[in-house]
Every structure is written in structure tokens, then in C-alpha cells.
Design an enzyme around this catalytic site. Structure first.
Site, PDB file in Angstrom:
ATOM      1  N   LYS A  35     -53.834 -17.465 -18.919  1.00 46.80           N
ATOM      2  CA  LYS A  35     -52.751 -18.082 -18.131  1.00 46.80           C
ATOM      3  C   LYS A  35     -53.305 -18.595 -16.800  1.00 46.80           C
ATOM      4  CE  LYS A  35     -48.196 -16.518 -16.484  1.00 46.80           C
ATOM      5  NZ  LYS A  35     -47.388 -15.292 -16.389  1.00 46.80           N
ATOM      6  N   LYS A 210     -29.653  -6.731  -4.251  1.00 42.29           N
ATOM      7  CA  LYS A 210     -30.023  -7.548  -5.404  1.00 42.29           C
ATOM      8  C   LYS A 210     -29.112  -7.253  -6.603  1.00 42.29           C
ATOM      9  CE  LYS A 210     -32.293  -9.946  -8.363  1.00 42.29           C
ATOM     10  NZ  LYS A 210     -33.065 -11.134  -8.433  1.00 42.29           N
ATOM     11  N   CYS A 267     -32.255 -11.988 -16.290  1.00 42.90           N
ATOM     12  CA  CYS A 267     -31.822 -11.172 -15.141  1.00 42.90           C
ATOM     13  C   CYS A 267     -30.442 -10.541 -15.279  1.00 42.90           C
ATOM     14  CB  CYS A 267     -31.856 -12.018 -13.875  1.00 42.90           C
ATOM     15  SG  CYS A 267     -33.524 -12.415 -13.372  1.00 42.90           S
ATOM     16  N   LYS A 270     -29.967  -7.734 -17.935  1.00 42.71           N
ATOM     17  CA  LYS A 270     -30.859  -6.604 -17.621  1.00 42.71           C
ATOM     18  C   LYS A 270     -30.368  -5.851 -16.384  1.00 42.71           C
ATOM     19  CE  LYS A 270     -34.514  -7.491 -15.024  1.00 42.71           C
ATOM     20  NZ  LYS A 270     -35.534  -7.092 -14.068  1.00 42.71           N
ATOM     21  N   LYS A 327     -29.827 -21.426 -20.709  1.00 43.06           N
ATOM     22  CA  LYS A 327     -29.079 -22.404 -19.919  1.00 43.06           C
ATOM     23  C   LYS A 327     -29.879 -23.708 -19.944  1.00 43.06           C
ATOM     24  CE  LYS A 327     -30.815 -21.271 -15.298  1.00 43.06           C
ATOM     25  NZ  LYS A 327     -30.424 -20.907 -13.955  1.00 43.06           N
TER      26      LYS A 327
END
Ligand code: UDX
Length: 436
Positions: A35, A210, A267, A270, A327
Site C-alpha cells: 500500500k 465522538k 462508522c 460500529k 453511500k
């Protein structure tokens, strides 16, 4: 100012590219060597608008990519952006972040610098104090607050808008102790984002912010999805008109009230599970959060029952699914509702044909040869008994009567109401719009 970013996923790669494009000397670290080589060449391993362009600007300036932690020894600031994925029991997996901070601690042991370590990865309240700080102190043999700083700095960027959100966050949260490191961090962020509010608070509060943020977003979506199911059962009611009207009330706000098949992505699902788990572990009642999650889990069942109602038996019939990304403007299919829907339909022996402008390769990795991958809308729709629009890709707006002609049976289920204003020759049902 030398900056290191550890973990080159959506958050880390966007952050290192933006910082380097602004002129900071940045080292991006990832343990995946292959990567790193690709990123060094300016190739982005994910589809994210503007990321490749920004990465290339960064690389031309002062961005270096490496899988060798020792290269961060001269860093003044180290951002930790590794993933904290979900375990089967709903808790978050800390192995990657533990490994990353262990390596950072070992580098700090040998450096003369007094770096600040920013924890951007999402972690449940208490993780920094109870787990991350002790690892850093043990591995470095040095003292936090004296020899190095540790600050919680949660990230709020949205995929598909990663660069925009990295350049212009809505707020900056800095969690930790009142120290020289906090003062330095505040100065850095005030310079980088002069007009953005900076909230300085304790570690646990920053970590909680958060989860509060994401669970509130999930709440808005589940709320409007439940309303959309009610609207759908009343003639002449359109959930989008309801959402626009209530959104004008400043106490409610217009964003995140777009009904659909439920929230997905790496996100929100989870974080909801982790917060429910964490809440229960500290003895709090999580009835409300559980209801938000349950509403989301059940939302795609409405699509399946609508289809069964209209088609009778669906087994062995070809059904087209439009959109597998969670999305639009991303190729990310993690926790995508579309993937969940396909899995459920396959159990019912449905023949699935899918089309997604960017996410087909990732979809193939999940389903292999169990479904048909179409390279165009028309081939996806060919001889199909029904089509379900799952992701609101702009391309799907082009669907018209001519395109639908190739279908065996013109049943259209539009979970995003993209075609609601068109006069389509077929049976059209939109989630959240009552039958006329
Ligand atoms: C989310 C948060 O928005 C971001 O602040 C955090 O940093 C990471 O998690 P992201 O996962 O990129 O970002 O996706 P987001 O745009 O929030 O959408 C999540 C899901 O909710 C998608 O499946 C989306 O389709 C759905 N959604 C969103 C709706 O169904 N309706 C809406 O009104 C908004």
C-alpha cells in the site's frame, strides 16, 4: 514542524495529504508495504473524490510514505489514525492501535524530541488513560506530560467528503490535561483552522463526544426512517416534504433527515454497537440507543416485504440491485445495507444482478460468482422482475421508460425517492411516499 501520521486509511491519508499540501513536512506510516509503494506513486487505494489530487500535491511538496516507524523519530506531532473495527460481540478491536502506539513508544525511547501524540482513532471513553498512555510510557521509558504529550483529537470527516472535511472541520476537540503540550496543540490548530471552534476538555469527554456525535446522527436517521414507514402507509404523504419542513426548525436542523434503507458504513453501525456495549458495561440504561439500532436493523425488511407483496414468490426471479456502496461517491461497501439486502435475498434463492459505478470490485470480493455484476444500468435491468435502488448515485437519475423497457416486469422500489417526480410506466414504490 515535522508531522507523522500513523495509519493510511480514509482519515490518515486525507490528513497527511492535506497537511503536506499546506506545506508541513509529513511522513505517512502504514504497516502495509504494498500500500505504501502505491501511495508513494500517487495512487489512492480507495475511491474518494479529490484525495488523489491532494495526495499528488502533497507528494510534490514534502510528503513521504513509509512502513518503517523509525522514520518518525524527528516528528514534533504524531497523529494516530489506525482503525478500531468492530468485534463480533460489538466491542471495538484495539489490537491495531495497541500495536501502533507500542511502535511509537519505542521510537520515543530513542528520540530527543518531545512529541505530541494525537489519538484520532475512535476509542471508547477511558481507553487513552487506561490503555494507550500506559503502553506509551512502558515502551518509551518516559513520562507522559513531561517527555511527551498525549491528546485525544477525534475525527468527524465523512467519506466522500474527506478532503473538504479535513480542510474545514466543524469543530476541533482536544482532550487531555492542561499542559504545555495542550497549549502547543491549541496554537497549531488555531493557525491551521483560524475560524473553527476548539473545545478543550478531558480525555474521556473527548472520547465520549465522538460517540455522542455519531449516535445522534444515527438517531436522526432512524427517526426519519421510522417516520418514512408511517408515511408510506398514508396516501399523499411524502417523507421528504415532512423532513424539509421540520428541518426549518433550528432546534431540529435539516441535515441527516433523508430516509432510506438504513445507515451503513464503517462508522455509525460500529459506533452504535460499541456505545451500547460500553453503556451497559458501566451500568447505564441503553434502551433508547438499542431502539435506534433495532430500527436500523429492521429497515431493509420493509423493502423485502414490499417486493414479496408485489411479486409473490421471489425465488429464482432476477432482481436488480442498484448501488452496493454504503453511500454515493465512494467504493466502500463496509456495513452497506445493500450488501445485507443481497445476502438476505440470496437466502431466498433470488437471482441477483447488481450495478454500482464504483463498488463492483469490492462487491465481487464478497459474493464471488453468486451474483451477476453488470457494467451498465441497461444490462443490470435486462429481463429483471424488479429493481431496487439502494444508493443515491447521480447516474440512477437517468432511469427512464426507455431504459425500463428491457425489464420482464417493471417493478421499481426506490429506497431513496430519486425517481419520484418521473412518470414511469411501471409499478413504482418509493420508501416514505404513500400510495396515491
Ligand atoms: C460518519 C459520520 O458522519 C462522520 O462524522 C464520522 O467521522 C464517520 O461516520 P460516514 O460513515 O462517512 O460518516 O457516512 P455518513 O455520511 O454519515 O452516512 C452514514 C450512513 O447514513 C450512510 O449509509 C448514509 O446513506 C446514511 N444516511 C445519512 C441516511 O440514510 N440519511 C441521511 O440523512 C444521512
Amino acid at each position: 514542524m515535522n508531522i507523522a501520521v500513523v495509519g493510511l486509511g480514509f482519515v490518515g491519508l486525507s490528513l497527511s495529504s492535506v497537511l503536506a499540501s499546506k506545506g508541513y513536512t509529513v511522513i505517512g506510516i502504514d504497516t502495509d508495504k504494498k500500500k505504501c509503494i502505491e501511495i508513494s506513486k500517487g495512487c489512492v487505494p480507495i475511491y474518494e473524490p479529490d484525495l488523489e489530487k491532494t495526495l499528488k500535491i502533497g507528494l510534490k511538496k514534502s510528503l513521504k510514505i513509509s512502513n518503517d516507524f523509525s522514520t518518525i523519530k524527528n516528528s514534533d506531532m504524531i497523529f494516530v489514525t489506525v482503525g478500531t473495527p468492530q468485534k463480533i460481540n460489538g466491542e471495538i478491536e484495539l489490537s491495531m492501535i495497541k500495536k501502533a502506539v507500542k511502535s511509537i513508544g519505542q521510537v520515543i525511547r530513542k528520540t530527543k524530541k518531545n512529541p505530541i501524540i494525537f489519538i484520532k482513532s475512535t476509542v471508547i471513553p477511558g481507553t487513552i488513560k487506561k490503555i494507550i498512555l500506559p503502553i506509551l510510557e512502558k515502551e518509551s521509558g518516559k513520562k507522559a506530560e513531561k517527555d511527551f504529550g498525549v491528546i485525544s483529537n477525534p475525527e468527524f470527516l465523512q467519506e466522500s467528503n474527506a478532503i473538504r472535511d479535513t480542510k474545514c472541520p466543524h469543530a476541533i476537540i482536544l482532550g487531555g490535561n492542561d499542559s504545555k503540550y495542550m497549549k502547543k496543540a491549541k496554537k497549531f490548530f488555531s493557525k491551521m483552522h483560524p475560524n473553527v471552534s476548539i473545545i478543550i476538555t478531558k480525555y474521556q469527554t473527548a472520547e465520549m463526544i465522538k460517540y455522542a456525535n455519531n449516535s445522534f446522527l444515527a438517531t436522526k436517521i432512524s427517526f426519519i426512517n421510522q417516520l418514512s414507514n408511517i408515511c408510506q402507509n398514508i396516501p399523499d404523504v411524502d417523507v421528504d416534504d415532512v423532513a424539509s419542513a421540520i428541518g426549518l426548525d433550528p432546534r431540529i436542523g435539516k441535515l441527516f433527515l433523508s430516509a432510506g434503507p438504513g445507515y451503513g458504513g464503517s462508522c455509525l453501525p460500529k459506533d452504535m454497537s460499541a456505545l451500547i456495549n460500553f453503556g451497559s458495561s458501566v451500568g447505564a440504561n441503553t434502551t433508547f440507543l438499542k431502539a435506534v439500532k433495532k430500527t436500523n436493523d429492521e429497515q431493509i425488511n420493509n423493502i423485502i416485504s414490499l417486493m414479496e407483496k408485489k411479486l409473490g414468490s421471489i425465488s429464482n426471479k432476477k432482481i436488480t440491485i442498484l448501488g452496493t456502496a454504503f453511500k454515493p461517491n465512494t467504493n466502500d461497501i463496509r456495513d452497506s445495507k445493500s450488501i445485507e439486502l443481497i445476502k438476505k435475498l440470496l437466502k431466498n434463492k433470488v437471482k441477483i444482478s447488481v450495478y454500482d459505478p464504483k463498488a463492483l470490485e469490492n462487491t465481487k470480493m464478497v459474493f464471488g460468482n453468486k451474483i451477476i455484476y453488470s457494467k451498465s444500468l441497461i444490462s443490470a435491468l435486462d429481463k429483471s422482475y424488479g429493481v431496487i435502488i439502494m444508493t443515491q448515485w447521480k447516474q440512477f437519475e437517468s432511469i427512464n421508460n426507455k431504459l425500463l423497457q428491457c425489464m420482464k416486469n417493471k417493478l421499481i422500489i426506490d429506497s431513496r425517492r430519486m425517481l419520484a417526480d418521473k412518470e414511469l410506466n411501471g409499478e413504482y414504490y418509493a420508501i416514505g411516499i404513500g400510495e396515491k
